[in-house]
Design a protein around this motif. Structure first.
Motif, PDB file in Angstrom:
ATOM      1  N   TYR A 195      -4.861 121.882 113.956  1.00 12.94           N
ATOM      2  CA  TYR A 195      -5.606 123.122 114.139  1.00 12.94           C
ATOM      3  C   TYR A 195      -7.011 122.840 114.657  1.00 12.94           C
ATOM      4  O   TYR A 195      -7.603 121.795 114.367  1.00 12.94           O
ATOM      5  CB  TYR A 195      -5.704 123.874 112.806  1.00 12.94           C
ATOM      6  CG  TYR A 195      -4.356 124.245 112.230  1.00 12.94           C
ATOM      7  CD1 TYR A 195      -3.833 125.515 112.413  1.00 12.94           C
ATOM      8  CD2 TYR A 195      -3.607 123.317 111.497  1.00 12.94           C
ATOM      9  CE1 TYR A 195      -2.586 125.864 111.887  1.00 12.94           C
ATOM     10  CE2 TYR A 195      -2.364 123.651 110.981  1.00 12.94           C
ATOM     11  CZ  TYR A 195      -1.865 124.919 111.177  1.00 12.94           C
ATOM     12  OH  TYR A 195      -0.627 125.253 110.666  1.00 12.94           O
ATOM     13  N   GLU A 196      -7.539 123.791 115.443  1.00 16.93           N
ATOM     14  CA  GLU A 196      -8.916 123.687 115.898  1.00 16.93           C
ATOM     15  C   GLU A 196      -9.747 124.732 115.171  1.00 16.93           C
ATOM     16  O   GLU A 196      -9.272 125.826 114.864  1.00 16.93           O
ATOM     17  CB  GLU A 196      -9.015 123.885 117.410  1.00 16.93           C
ATOM     18  CG  GLU A 196      -8.565 125.245 117.899  1.00 16.93           C
ATOM     19  CD  GLU A 196      -8.668 125.384 119.400  1.00 16.93           C
ATOM     20  OE1 GLU A 196      -9.216 124.461 120.036  1.00 16.93           O
ATOM     21  OE2 GLU A 196      -8.204 126.405 119.937  1.00 16.93           O
ATOM     22  N   GLY A 197     -11.001 124.358 114.906  1.00 22.40           N
ATOM     23  CA  GLY A 197     -11.876 125.271 114.175  1.00 22.40           C
ATOM     24  C   GLY A 197     -12.497 126.305 115.089  1.00 22.40           C
ATOM     25  O   GLY A 197     -12.804 126.040 116.248  1.00 22.40           O
ATOM     26  N   THR A 198     -12.641 127.492 114.580  1.00 26.39           N
ATOM     27  CA  THR A 198     -13.362 128.545 115.282  1.00 26.39           C
ATOM     28  C   THR A 198     -14.376 129.136 114.322  1.00 26.39           C
ATOM     29  O   THR A 198     -14.140 129.200 113.111  1.00 26.39           O
ATOM     30  CB  THR A 198     -12.405 129.652 115.774  1.00 26.39           C
ATOM     31  OG1 THR A 198     -11.708 130.192 114.653  1.00 26.39           O
ATOM     32  CG2 THR A 198     -11.414 129.109 116.779  1.00 26.39           C
ATOM     33  N   ARG A 199     -15.502 129.538 114.865  1.00 26.14           N
ATOM     34  CA  ARG A 199     -16.570 129.977 113.986  1.00 26.14           C
ATOM     35  C   ARG A 199     -17.332 131.133 114.622  1.00 26.14           C
ATOM     36  O   ARG A 199     -17.699 131.091 115.788  1.00 26.14           O
ATOM     37  CB  ARG A 199     -17.515 128.802 113.735  1.00 26.14           C
ATOM     38  CG  ARG A 199     -18.667 129.087 112.817  1.00 26.14           C
ATOM     39  CD  ARG A 199     -19.128 127.804 112.174  1.00 26.14           C
ATOM     40  NE  ARG A 199     -19.126 126.706 113.115  1.00 26.14           N
ATOM     41  CZ  ARG A 199     -20.207 126.315 113.796  1.00 26.14           C
ATOM     42  NH1 ARG A 199     -21.346 126.936 113.652  1.00 26.14           N
ATOM     43  NH2 ARG A 199     -20.139 125.293 114.620  1.00 26.14           N
ATOM     44  N   GLU A 205     -16.257 124.652 110.653  1.00 27.24           N
ATOM     45  CA  GLU A 205     -15.702 125.983 110.899  1.00 27.24           C
ATOM     46  C   GLU A 205     -14.943 126.524 109.688  1.00 27.24           C
ATOM     47  O   GLU A 205     -14.268 125.795 108.975  1.00 27.24           O
ATOM     48  CB  GLU A 205     -14.760 125.945 112.109  1.00 27.24           C
ATOM     49  CG  GLU A 205     -15.441 125.594 113.419  1.00 27.24           C
ATOM     50  CD  GLU A 205     -15.658 124.103 113.585  1.00 27.24           C
ATOM     51  OE1 GLU A 205     -16.247 123.724 114.607  1.00 27.24           O
ATOM     52  OE2 GLU A 205     -15.235 123.333 112.717  1.00 27.24           O
ATOM     53  N   LYS A 214     -12.704 129.120 110.045  1.00 25.35           N
ATOM     54  CA  LYS A 214     -11.418 129.634 110.487  1.00 25.35           C
ATOM     55  C   LYS A 214     -10.745 128.612 111.380  1.00 25.35           C
ATOM     56  O   LYS A 214     -11.407 127.903 112.131  1.00 25.35           O
ATOM     57  CB  LYS A 214     -11.608 130.948 111.242  1.00 25.35           C
ATOM     58  CG  LYS A 214     -10.312 131.612 111.704  1.00 25.35           C
ATOM     59  CD  LYS A 214     -10.596 132.909 112.435  1.00 25.35           C
ATOM     60  CE  LYS A 214      -9.300 133.556 112.909  1.00 25.35           C
ATOM     61  NZ  LYS A 214      -9.557 134.811 113.654  1.00 25.35           N
ATOM     62  N   ARG A 215      -9.415 128.535 111.309  1.00 25.99           N
ATOM     63  CA  ARG A 215      -8.695 127.549 112.101  1.00 25.99           C
ATOM     64  C   ARG A 215      -7.520 128.188 112.832  1.00 25.99           C
ATOM     65  O   ARG A 215      -6.802 128.994 112.258  1.00 25.99           O
ATOM     66  CB  ARG A 215      -8.201 126.391 111.219  1.00 25.99           C
ATOM     67  CG  ARG A 215      -9.330 125.553 110.657  1.00 25.99           C
ATOM     68  CD  ARG A 215      -8.850 124.565 109.601  1.00 25.99           C
ATOM     69  NE  ARG A 215      -9.921 123.699 109.150  1.00 25.99           N
ATOM     70  CZ  ARG A 215     -10.859 124.049 108.285  1.00 25.99           C
ATOM     71  NH1 ARG A 215     -10.857 125.260 107.757  1.00 25.99           N
ATOM     72  NH2 ARG A 215     -11.808 123.203 107.943  1.00 25.99           N
ATOM     73  N   ASN A 216      -7.345 127.798 114.084  1.00 24.60           N
ATOM     74  CA  ASN A 216      -6.217 128.266 114.889  1.00 24.60           C
ATOM     75  C   ASN A 216      -5.329 127.083 115.252  1.00 24.60           C
ATOM     76  O   ASN A 216      -5.833 125.966 115.468  1.00 24.60           O
ATOM     77  CB  ASN A 216      -6.701 128.935 116.178  1.00 24.60           C
ATOM     78  CG  ASN A 216      -7.442 130.232 115.910  1.00 24.60           C
ATOM     79  OD1 ASN A 216      -7.147 130.938 114.944  1.00 24.60           O
ATOM     80  ND2 ASN A 216      -8.417 130.548 116.747  1.00 24.60           N
ATOM     81  N   ARG A 234      -3.632 124.535 117.317  1.00 29.34           N
ATOM     82  CA  ARG A 234      -3.934 123.982 118.645  1.00 29.34           C
ATOM     83  C   ARG A 234      -2.765 123.179 119.191  1.00 29.34           C
ATOM     84  O   ARG A 234      -2.364 123.333 120.335  1.00 29.34           O
ATOM     85  CB  ARG A 234      -5.182 123.094 118.567  1.00 29.34           C
ATOM     86  CG  ARG A 234      -5.587 122.486 119.904  1.00 29.34           C
ATOM     87  CD  ARG A 234      -6.024 123.577 120.860  1.00 29.34           C
ATOM     88  NE  ARG A 234      -6.510 123.040 122.110  1.00 29.34           N
ATOM     89  CZ  ARG A 234      -5.733 122.738 123.146  1.00 29.34           C
ATOM     90  NH1 ARG A 234      -4.439 122.944 123.058  1.00 29.34           N
ATOM     91  NH2 ARG A 234      -6.238 122.258 124.250  1.00 29.34           N
ATOM     92  N   CYS A 258     -10.725 117.083 122.510  1.00 28.66           N
ATOM     93  CA  CYS A 258     -11.150 117.806 121.315  1.00 28.66           C
ATOM     94  C   CYS A 258     -12.288 117.091 120.605  1.00 28.66           C
ATOM     95  O   CYS A 258     -12.857 117.631 119.643  1.00 28.66           O
ATOM     96  CB  CYS A 258      -9.972 117.988 120.362  1.00 28.66           C
ATOM     97  SG  CYS A 258      -8.644 119.010 121.034  1.00 28.66           S
ATOM     98  N   THR A 295     -20.462 115.921 114.684  1.00 32.52           N
ATOM     99  CA  THR A 295     -19.289 116.330 113.916  1.00 32.52           C
ATOM    100  C   THR A 295     -19.517 116.085 112.428  1.00 32.52           C
ATOM    101  O   THR A 295     -20.341 115.240 112.047  1.00 32.52           O
ATOM    102  CB  THR A 295     -18.044 115.538 114.357  1.00 32.52           C
ATOM    103  OG1 THR A 295     -18.293 114.135 114.202  1.00 32.52           O
ATOM    104  CG2 THR A 295     -17.702 115.831 115.817  1.00 32.52           C
TER     105      THR A 295
END
Length: 206
Positions: free
Chosen positions: A88-92, A100, A102-104, A106, A121, A151
């Motif tokens: 998953y990739e983080g979204t903020r 982040e 929230k995670r979507n 990927r 990434c 990071t």
């Protein structure tokens, strides 16, 4: 009927019958020629069956070793990798905490992707500025490092000596305390998930 007419009719009939017989004899005794296509490929000396082996440009039959010797290995610079679990990739959104919240999805499990896509990434970081840019040789100075692509879990070193109390505030900000060092200018290095990145003479001990 006049005998002259009969003679002429018999003569013509004999000529026709004789010509016909001669034509039949000529056709019967003509030599037979077999036509072979000009592009018929040469027959291999050994029976290879349905799966033929390879031949060189000069027509010589090749062994597997000889055929392999006529190839060149190309370096694989961007291999394909298989993802073994969902990644998953983080979204903020603005105002949320780092990292982040929230995670979507990927990369789904078992997906085949280029390694460069996975590496993208984790972009390279950069150390922009250190404030204050100088401090006591005894260390213990609280400094703020500005840059890009920091990071969570990043570490900091001054002249090769690890800093303490490192806090990654967000992708662009890190705070820490300087270690003790001899007087002089040193490089400040930040190590992220993508590797170590430093700026020369970024902090001066006095």
């Amino acid at each position: 009927m006049d005998s002259g007419i009969l003679w002429r009719v018999g003569f013509l009939a004999g000529v026709v019958i004789g010509a016909t017989l001669l034509l039949v004899l000529l056709l019967r005794w003509q030599p037979h020629a077999e036509l072979v296509p000009a592009d018929t490929p040469p027959v291999p000396s050994t029976d290879q069956g349905a799966e033929m082996t390879l031949y060189a440009a000069n027509g010589s039959q090749l062994t597997k070793t000889a055929a392999t010797a006529k190839t060149a290995t190309l370096p694989v610079t961007d291999p394909i990798v298989r993802i073994t679990e969902n990644l998953y990739e983080g979204t903020r959104l603005d105002g949320t905490s780092f990292p982040e919240g929230k995670r979507n999805l990927r990369f789904p499990k078992d997906a085949l992707v280029r390694k460069s896509l996975l590496d993208a990434c984790f972009p390279d970081a950069a150390v922009g500025s250190v404030f204050p840019a100088s401090g006591a040789a005894a260390g213990g100075e609280t400094v703020t490092i500005r840059g890009t692509n920091f990071t969570p879990g990043s570490t900091v070193a001054f002249g090769g000596t690890a800093a303490t109390n490192v806090v990654v505030v967000d992708e662009k900000t890190i705070t820490c305390r300087t270690p003790a060092k001899a007087a002089g200018a040193v490089a400040v290095q930040v190590t992220t998930d993508a590797g170590p990145f430093s700026k020369a003479n970024a902090f001066t001990y006095a």
